[in-house]
Design an enzyme around this catalytic site. Sequence first.
Site, PDB file in Angstrom:
ATOM      1  N   ASN A 121      50.175 -38.768  -8.902  1.00 57.31           N
ATOM      2  CA  ASN A 121      49.335 -38.809 -10.102  1.00 57.31           C
ATOM      3  C   ASN A 121      48.166 -37.860  -9.918  1.00 57.31           C
ATOM      4  O   ASN A 121      47.757 -37.575  -8.792  1.00 57.31           O
ATOM      5  CB  ASN A 121      48.816 -40.227 -10.343  1.00 57.31           C
ATOM      6  CG  ASN A 121      48.038 -40.341 -11.646  1.00 57.31           C
ATOM      7  OD1 ASN A 121      48.444 -39.804 -12.679  1.00 57.31           O
ATOM      8  ND2 ASN A 121      46.914 -41.029 -11.614  1.00 57.31           N
ATOM      9  N   HIS A 163      44.170 -37.437 -11.230  1.00 52.73           N
ATOM     10  CA  HIS A 163      43.111 -38.233 -11.858  1.00 52.73           C
ATOM     11  C   HIS A 163      41.842 -37.399 -11.962  1.00 52.73           C
ATOM     12  O   HIS A 163      41.458 -36.731 -10.992  1.00 52.73           O
ATOM     13  CB  HIS A 163      42.839 -39.493 -11.032  1.00 52.73           C
ATOM     14  CG  HIS A 163      41.789 -40.377 -11.623  1.00 52.73           C
ATOM     15  ND1 HIS A 163      42.042 -41.160 -12.738  1.00 52.73           N
ATOM     16  CD2 HIS A 163      40.492 -40.590 -11.294  1.00 52.73           C
ATOM     17  CE1 HIS A 163      40.942 -41.817 -13.053  1.00 52.73           C
ATOM     18  NE2 HIS A 163      39.982 -41.486 -12.203  1.00 52.73           N
ATOM     19  N   SER A 219      41.454 -35.422  -8.436  1.00 51.74           N
ATOM     20  CA  SER A 219      42.158 -35.887  -7.239  1.00 51.74           C
ATOM     21  C   SER A 219      43.651 -35.988  -7.546  1.00 51.74           C
ATOM     22  O   SER A 219      44.034 -36.560  -8.565  1.00 51.74           O
ATOM     23  CB  SER A 219      41.653 -37.263  -6.794  1.00 51.74           C
ATOM     24  OG  SER A 219      40.253 -37.264  -6.574  1.00 51.74           O
ATOM     25  N   ASP A 235      44.764 -46.041  -9.493  1.00 56.51           N
ATOM     26  CA  ASP A 235      44.034 -44.876  -8.983  1.00 56.51           C
ATOM     27  C   ASP A 235      43.561 -45.087  -7.547  1.00 56.51           C
ATOM     28  O   ASP A 235      42.565 -44.510  -7.113  1.00 56.51           O
ATOM     29  CB  ASP A 235      42.834 -44.539  -9.882  1.00 56.51           C
ATOM     30  CG  ASP A 235      43.262 -44.174 -11.301  1.00 56.51           C
ATOM     31  OD1 ASP A 235      44.346 -43.579 -11.457  1.00 56.51           O
ATOM     32  OD2 ASP A 235      42.520 -44.496 -12.241  1.00 56.51           O
TER      33      ASP A 235
END
Length: 224
Positions: free
Chosen positions: A110, A112, A139, A148
């Site tokens: 992912n 973020h 990030s 997260d």
Amino acid sequence: MKQPLRIAVLISGSGSNLQAIIEHQQHHPDLYEIVLVLSNKADAYGLVRAQTANIEHLAIDHRNYPDRAAFDAELKKQIDAKQVDLVVLAGFMRILTDGFTEHYLGRMLNIHPSLLPKYPGLNTHQKAIDAGDAQHGLSVHFVTPELDGGPVILQSAVDIVPEDDAESLREKIHRQEHIAYPLVVQWFAEGKLKYENGQAWYNHSPLLQPLQLESMQIAEPAVN
């Protein structure tokens, strides 16, 4: 000869990070291929990007399912049918169930828009401004059940100047995202990056702190 890594990209909106990965992949066809783009919104522009690039794409409306688990089960079914090696979340605005994240643990990334662990969740740009931060950033991390909260692989920081508002900060970070995310996908495809014992590993060493994009000296691509 080693087969290209098979990647699925999950989106909910414009798909600018998807576009960056598509363009990067076109320069590295032996490393990986995008075999599926999935969106929870049928009108997501990222699906148009996938169609233009002749990538198989599908919209699965989460509102048609009774709960998160049922929706995630359908996502998993579609992803696994394509024998995917890596799942890339690129602006996918759904909180995933623990079962889904555990199924793809070590195989899901992912991006973020904050310097994690600062500001998980939404509205990160305004939060950074309101806090009086000197810097903000992005990030790229492995996905774990904690929102997260997975181990961070790569970060990039931008300066916050007095003239910045949430929108200008978002644009600054988007430009960095389009460099950072394809790079991390490339590392995974090359076998340089893995998840082990709750940590990110790069070049056979645990990452005790995130790598910094600024030290990589990567040329900035042009992504619309």
